[in-house]
Write an enzyme that holds these catalytic residues in place. Structure first.
Site, mmCIF file in Angstrom:
data_model
loop_
_atom_site.group_PDB
_atom_site.id
_atom_site.type_symbol
_atom_site.label_atom_id
_atom_site.label_comp_id
_atom_site.label_asym_id
_atom_site.label_seq_id
_atom_site.Cartn_x
_atom_site.Cartn_y
_atom_site.Cartn_z
ATOM 1 N N GLY A 128 21.181 37.901 41.447
ATOM 2 C CA GLY A 128 21.996 38.591 40.405
ATOM 3 C C GLY A 128 23.340 39.338 40.698
ATOM 4 O O GLY A 128 23.845 39.392 39.921
ATOM 5 N N ASP A 181 23.495 44.064 42.026
ATOM 6 C CA ASP A 181 23.674 44.444 40.366
ATOM 7 C C ASP A 181 22.897 45.505 39.308
ATOM 8 O O ASP A 181 23.976 46.234 39.364
ATOM 9 C CB ASP A 181 23.056 42.796 39.452
ATOM 10 C CG ASP A 181 21.297 42.879 39.655
ATOM 11 O OD1 ASP A 181 20.765 43.303 40.387
ATOM 12 O OD2 ASP A 181 20.720 41.776 39.006
ATOM 13 N N ASP A 208 17.005 50.227 39.651
ATOM 14 C CA ASP A 208 16.217 50.202 39.057
ATOM 15 C C ASP A 208 14.770 51.407 39.703
ATOM 16 O O ASP A 208 14.776 52.468 39.772
ATOM 17 C CB ASP A 208 15.571 49.018 38.378
ATOM 18 C CG ASP A 208 14.314 49.640 36.972
ATOM 19 O OD1 ASP A 208 14.051 50.510 36.410
ATOM 20 O OD2 ASP A 208 14.467 48.386 37.162
ATOM 21 N N PHE A 217 16.032 47.596 29.148
ATOM 22 C CA PHE A 217 15.866 46.293 29.706
ATOM 23 C C PHE A 217 17.247 45.333 29.309
ATOM 24 O O PHE A 217 18.022 45.120 28.146
ATOM 25 C CB PHE A 217 15.030 45.372 29.317
ATOM 26 C CG PHE A 217 14.966 43.830 29.995
ATOM 27 C CD1 PHE A 217 14.544 43.481 31.214
ATOM 28 C CD2 PHE A 217 15.477 42.557 28.851
ATOM 29 C CE1 PHE A 217 14.871 42.488 31.963
ATOM 30 C CE2 PHE A 217 15.388 41.737 29.566
ATOM 31 C CZ PHE A 217 14.755 41.133 30.884
ATOM 32 N N ARG A 241 21.959 35.367 33.109
ATOM 33 C CA ARG A 241 23.433 35.338 33.635
ATOM 34 C C ARG A 241 24.199 35.199 33.404
ATOM 35 O O ARG A 241 25.206 36.788 33.452
ATOM 36 C CB ARG A 241 22.195 35.058 35.454
ATOM 37 C CG ARG A 241 21.210 35.712 35.690
ATOM 38 C CD ARG A 241 20.927 34.652 37.198
ATOM 39 N NE ARG A 241 19.730 35.036 38.028
ATOM 40 C CZ ARG A 241 19.032 35.861 38.166
ATOM 41 N NH1 ARG A 241 19.266 36.970 38.358
ATOM 42 N NH2 ARG A 241 17.984 36.004 38.808
HETATM 43 P P1 IMP Z 1 13.773 47.557 41.627
HETATM 44 O O1 IMP Z 1 13.557 46.679 42.781
HETATM 45 O O2 IMP Z 1 12.813 48.022 40.866
HETATM 46 O O3 IMP Z 1 14.939 48.899 41.373
HETATM 47 O O4 IMP Z 1 14.789 45.966 40.693
HETATM 48 C C1 IMP Z 1 16.122 46.161 41.541
HETATM 49 C C2 IMP Z 1 15.958 44.465 40.606
HETATM 50 O O5 IMP Z 1 15.577 44.336 39.558
HETATM 51 C C3 IMP Z 1 17.519 44.073 40.495
HETATM 52 O O6 IMP Z 1 18.258 43.347 41.553
HETATM 53 C C4 IMP Z 1 17.543 43.408 39.506
HETATM 54 O O7 IMP Z 1 17.102 42.228 39.188
HETATM 55 C C5 IMP Z 1 16.125 43.433 38.716
HETATM 56 N N1 IMP Z 1 16.760 43.791 37.002
HETATM 57 C C6 IMP Z 1 15.944 45.580 36.888
HETATM 58 N N2 IMP Z 1 15.897 45.905 35.842
HETATM 59 C C7 IMP Z 1 16.709 44.627 35.211
HETATM 60 C C8 IMP Z 1 17.150 44.679 33.883
HETATM 61 O O8 IMP Z 1 16.922 45.634 33.220
HETATM 62 N N3 IMP Z 1 16.951 43.851 33.376
HETATM 63 C C9 IMP Z 1 17.092 42.047 34.462
HETATM 64 N N4 IMP Z 1 16.846 42.738 35.895
HETATM 65 C C10 IMP Z 1 16.534 43.501 36.186
HETATM 66 MG MG MG Z 2 18.691 41.907 41.477
#
Ligand code: IMP
Ligand code: MG
Length: 189
Positions: free
Chosen positions: A41, A96, A99, A150, A163
């Protein structure tokens, strides 16, 4: 497409600002920082960031995954490790989006334990605040999002596709149906 959240111009503006902030941080550094992109990402963001960050830098990449479809699974898999020696170095993790925070807090721990860098700086293009599960804050952020939506584009994928869209948008249901058909068709090949 339901809505464009960030167009190309807005993205570039935010990336330039983050690059300036990083230059300020590292301009007098006594060692070359190692910028580690979190694949896949962070690729477009890292490429743009390095165009504006015109100081010595060593690049590396790590790959992890935690997402399935449109939600985070919470389980992190390490798919590809770095190749540089970063012991006692200043590392900058480039993502990227943050979340739930699971991925970056995992990576922070992973680097601390396995490689003992001198410092770890976290840079994320997007910061999606509402779904944060772990106490993790990026040190530098391009754009902060207050809604839980999302998003797709500029590195963000829907099951590995899209992407390569130069802007960030919220897909609509018809679009997702269309993508699911393309993906299903591809699986059967
Ligand atoms: P986390 O571990 O929940 O913080 O998620 C991080 C990873 O989830 C990021 O590096 C993204 O690859 C993916 N991600 C989080 N939100 C989105 C979104 O809205 N669209 C696509 N990928 C996402
Ligand atoms: Mg990522």
């Amino acid at each position: 497409m339901k809505e464009i959240v960030l167009n190309e111009e807005e993205i570039q503006e935010a990336v330039k600002r983050v690059a300036e902030e990083l230059k300020e941080k590292f301009k007098n550094n006594d060692s070359i920082p190692v910028f580690i992109g979190v694949l896949k990402g962070a690729m477009p963001f890292m490429m743009d960031l390095l165009k504006y960050y015109d100081l010595p830098v060593i690049e590396d990449f790590i790959q992890v995954s935690s997402y399935d479809g449109t939600s985070s699974t919470g389980v992190i898999h390490l798919k590809k490790d770095i190749t540089e020696n970063v012991k006692n170095k200043d590392i900058v993790l480039i993502e990227d989006i943050v979340d739930t925070g699971t991925t970056l807090s995992y990576l922070k721990q992973y680097f601390k334990i396995k490689y003992q860098p001198r410092s770890i700086t976290i840079v994320s293009f997007l910061d999606k605040k509402p779904l944060r599960k772990v106490d993790l804050d990026a040190d530098f952020v391009g754009v902060t999002l207050t809604k839980n939506q999302f998003l797709v584009g500029y590195g963000l994928d829907y099951n590995e596709i899209k992407r390569n869209t130069p802007f960030i948008f919220i897909p609509d249901e018809n679009e997702i149906d269309e993508w699911n058909k393309i993906l299903k068709n591809n699986e059967e090949k």
